[in-house]
Each structure stands twice: as structure tokens, then as C-alpha cells.
Design a protein around this motif. Structure first.
Motif, PDB file in Angstrom:
ATOM      1  N   VAL A  33       3.863  -4.070  12.185  1.00 57.04           N
ATOM      2  CA  VAL A  33       4.288  -2.737  11.864  1.00 57.04           C
ATOM      3  C   VAL A  33       3.510  -1.824  10.264  1.00 57.04           C
ATOM      4  CG1 VAL A  33       4.796  -0.110  11.615  1.00 57.04           C
ATOM      5  CG2 VAL A  33       4.677  -1.808  13.740  1.00 57.04           C
ATOM      6  N   LEU A  34       2.576  -1.127   9.684  1.00 54.93           N
ATOM      7  CA  LEU A  34       2.431  -1.159   8.830  1.00 54.93           C
ATOM      8  C   LEU A  34       2.311   0.398   8.471  1.00 54.93           C
ATOM      9  CD1 LEU A  34       1.145  -2.156   5.158  1.00 54.93           C
ATOM     10  CD2 LEU A  34      -0.729  -1.292   6.301  1.00 54.93           C
ATOM     11  N   GLN A  35       3.156   1.124   6.985  1.00 54.97           N
ATOM     12  CA  GLN A  35       3.411   1.923   7.119  1.00 54.97           C
ATOM     13  C   GLN A  35       3.551   1.875   5.529  1.00 54.97           C
ATOM     14  OE1 GLN A  35       7.592   3.882   8.993  1.00 54.97           O
ATOM     15  NE2 GLN A  35       6.564   5.304   6.539  1.00 54.97           N
ATOM     16  N   VAL A  36       2.328   3.239   4.872  1.00 52.88           N
ATOM     17  CA  VAL A  36       2.611   3.499   4.091  1.00 52.88           C
ATOM     18  C   VAL A  36       2.502   4.925   4.155  1.00 52.88           C
ATOM     19  CG1 VAL A  36       1.468   1.125   3.147  1.00 52.88           C
ATOM     20  CG2 VAL A  36       0.025   2.660   3.657  1.00 52.88           C
ATOM     21  N   LEU A 102      -0.337   0.699  -5.059  1.00 53.52           N
ATOM     22  CA  LEU A 102       0.669   2.473  -4.613  1.00 53.52           C
ATOM     23  C   LEU A 102       1.928   2.664  -4.818  1.00 53.52           C
ATOM     24  CD1 LEU A 102      -0.926   1.551  -1.167  1.00 53.52           C
ATOM     25  CD2 LEU A 102      -1.920   2.913  -2.755  1.00 53.52           C
ATOM     26  N   CYS A 103       2.994   1.775  -5.313  1.00 54.56           N
ATOM     27  CA  CYS A 103       4.159   1.261  -5.156  1.00 54.56           C
ATOM     28  C   CYS A 103       4.687   0.285  -6.092  1.00 54.56           C
ATOM     29  CB  CYS A 103       5.089   1.270  -4.143  1.00 54.56           C
ATOM     30  SG  CYS A 103       6.856   2.835  -4.248  1.00 54.56           S
ATOM     31  N   THR A 104       4.775   1.186  -7.601  1.00 53.22           N
ATOM     32  CA  THR A 104       5.250  -0.207  -8.586  1.00 53.22           C
ATOM     33  C   THR A 104       6.652  -0.141  -8.896  1.00 53.22           C
ATOM     34  OG1 THR A 104       3.014  -0.170  -9.104  1.00 53.22           O
ATOM     35  CG2 THR A 104       4.858  -1.345 -10.975  1.00 53.22           C
ATOM     36  N   GLY A 105       7.040  -1.401  -9.321  1.00 52.70           N
ATOM     37  CA  GLY A 105       8.893  -1.441  -8.580  1.00 52.70           C
ATOM     38  C   GLY A 105       9.763  -0.891  -8.304  1.00 52.70           C
ATOM     39  N   CYS A 106       8.819  -0.223  -6.621  1.00 55.08           N
ATOM     40  CA  CYS A 106       9.744   0.411  -6.017  1.00 55.08           C
ATOM     41  C   CYS A 106      11.335  -0.445  -5.765  1.00 55.08           C
ATOM     42  CB  CYS A 106       9.214   0.463  -4.735  1.00 55.08           C
ATOM     43  SG  CYS A 106       7.614   2.124  -5.060  1.00 55.08           S
ATOM     44  N   ALA A 107      12.141  -0.107  -5.509  1.00 60.16           N
ATOM     45  CA  ALA A 107      13.384  -0.433  -4.985  1.00 60.16           C
ATOM     46  C   ALA A 107      12.938  -0.782  -4.012  1.00 60.16           C
ATOM     47  CB  ALA A 107      14.353   0.178  -5.552  1.00 60.16           C
ATOM     48  N   GLY A 108      13.501  -2.345  -3.000  1.00 60.19           N
ATOM     49  CA  GLY A 108      13.566  -1.997  -1.369  1.00 60.19           C
ATOM     50  C   GLY A 108      14.510  -3.281  -0.928  1.00 60.19           C
ATOM     51  N   LYS A 122      11.700  -7.066   8.583  1.00 65.09           N
ATOM     52  CA  LYS A 122      11.152  -6.058   8.189  1.00 65.09           C
ATOM     53  C   LYS A 122      10.955  -5.962   6.865  1.00 65.09           C
ATOM     54  CE  LYS A 122      12.518  -2.982  12.028  1.00 65.09           C
ATOM     55  NZ  LYS A 122      13.312  -2.106  12.665  1.00 65.09           N
ATOM     56  N   ILE A 123      10.437  -4.936   6.514  1.00 62.13           N
ATOM     57  CA  ILE A 123      10.126  -5.091   4.200  1.00 62.13           C
ATOM     58  C   ILE A 123      10.372  -3.533   4.045  1.00 62.13           C
ATOM     59  CG2 ILE A 123       8.994  -4.842   1.838  1.00 62.13           C
ATOM     60  CD1 ILE A 123       8.091  -7.493   2.942  1.00 62.13           C
ATOM     61  N   TYR A 124      11.297  -2.669   3.266  1.00 67.38           N
ATOM     62  CA  TYR A 124      11.047  -1.636   3.228  1.00 67.38           C
ATOM     63  C   TYR A 124      11.097  -1.228   1.817  1.00 67.38           C
ATOM     64  CZ  TYR A 124      11.794   0.249   8.149  1.00 67.38           C
ATOM     65  OH  TYR A 124      11.283   0.660   9.374  1.00 67.38           O
ATOM     66  N   ALA A 125      10.722  -0.659   0.834  1.00 72.20           N
ATOM     67  CA  ALA A 125      10.832  -0.059  -0.511  1.00 72.20           C
ATOM     68  C   ALA A 125      10.324   0.806  -0.609  1.00 72.20           C
ATOM     69  CB  ALA A 125       9.982  -0.423  -0.794  1.00 72.20           C
ATOM     70  N   GLY A 126      10.109   2.348  -1.550  1.00 72.55           N
ATOM     71  CA  GLY A 126       9.949   2.883  -1.319  1.00 72.55           C
ATOM     72  C   GLY A 126      10.564   4.158  -1.292  1.00 72.55           C
ATOM     73  N   SER A 129       9.528   4.956   2.512  1.00 73.72           N
ATOM     74  CA  SER A 129       8.194   5.060   2.582  1.00 73.72           C
ATOM     75  C   SER A 129       7.204   3.923   2.496  1.00 73.72           C
ATOM     76  CB  SER A 129       7.099   5.827   0.864  1.00 73.72           C
ATOM     77  OG  SER A 129       8.348   7.386   0.633  1.00 73.72           O
ATOM     78  N   TYR A 130       6.690   2.188   2.229  1.00 72.68           N
ATOM     79  CA  TYR A 130       6.652   1.569   2.577  1.00 72.68           C
ATOM     80  C   TYR A 130       6.912   0.541   3.399  1.00 72.68           C
ATOM     81  CZ  TYR A 130       4.062   3.862  -0.748  1.00 72.68           C
ATOM     82  OH  TYR A 130       3.185   4.527  -2.018  1.00 72.68           O
TER      83      TYR A 130
END
Length: 142
Positions: A33-36, A102-108, A122-126, A129-130
């Protein structure tokens, strides 16, 4: 004299202990799955690699996935913010679409990395949101 022997022993043992931390490498060519923001899709094509040493800030993650209209999304770990574990890498991520940020230096974080083959991670960031997830198709632990 005994302190000298202890110091000598530590000088010999410490490099050995540093090398004893488990190192992992997993790969995936099967996204899930991809979510942005504005997009939530199943991933038709992906290439993902994770390499890290437990208990350190040594980690490399590069994920590329195609979206539904053949756009290319990338998730790249740019720095580690907490010591890695067998299952998780916490850090700052750069996320882009067709090379545009889209998102730079986002914690995740990436997690589920200790699972066996064919399990998903899974990877979650921002602030979640991502997101991207995939299935582990190959792994090497040493």
C-alpha cells in the motif's frame, strides 16, 4: 598493575564488541500500500532496500514505488534519530513524487523489519500522512 591489565583487555575487547552488533539487510520487490495526501492505492511495482546495524545510527533505506499512473514515489532515510533495533528504524525521511519533494526531513519510522520472508513491513512519516508498505522478499542477517 592490575588496572593496566584491565585497560589492555578493554582495548582489545571493545572493537570486538562493536563488531558483534547484528546487521540486517532486507529487500522487497513486492509493494503493498502507498498513501500520500490525496492518494491511497495498492502498489503495482516497487523496489525497496533496508540495511542497518542494531543499536547504532548506521542505516540505509531507499524505497521506490510506482503509483497508479506510473508516477514514481521515493522514500529515502536521510538520518537516524534513535538507535536502531532488530525491528525498527526511526529517522528523518525525504519523500518525493517524480523527483519533486513532497515531505523533506519528515520524522517517521520503518517497522516490521524483523519479520520472516513474505511478511509485510511499514514506513510511516510526516505524522502518518505518508505511508508505504511491502512484503519482505529477501533477507540477510549476520
Amino acid at each position: 598493575m592490575k588496572a593496566t591489565h584491565l585497560l589492555s583487555a578493554l582495548c582489545v575487547l571493545l572493537p570486538t564488541l562493536a563488531w558483534s552488533a547484528p546487521t540486517h539487510s532486507i529487500w522487497s520487490n513486492q509493494g503493498y500500500v502507498l498513501q500520500v495526501p490525496g492518494v491511497y492505492v495498492y502498489v503495482p511495482s516497487a523496489n525497496m532496500t533496508f540495511n542497518w546495524t542494531e543499536g547504532t545510527s548506521l542505516a540505509f533505506v531507499n524505497v521506490q514505488a510506482k503509483g497508479p499512473a506510473d508516477e514514481l514515489y521515493a522514500f529515502q532515510l536521510v538520518s537516524v534519530t534513535a538507535p536502531t533495533t532488530a525491528d525498527e528504524i526511526k529517522g528523518l525521511w525525504n519523500i518525493s513524487k517524480n523527483g519533486a519533494p513532497l515531505c523533506t526531513g519528515c520524522a517517521g519510522s520503518a517497522y516490521g523489519l524483523s519479520q520472516p520472508l513474505n511478511s509485510y513491513f511499514k514506513i510511516y512519516a510526516g505524522n502518518s500522512s505518508y505511508h508505504i508498505s511491502g512484503f519482505i522478499t529477501n533477507r540477510y542477517d549476520y
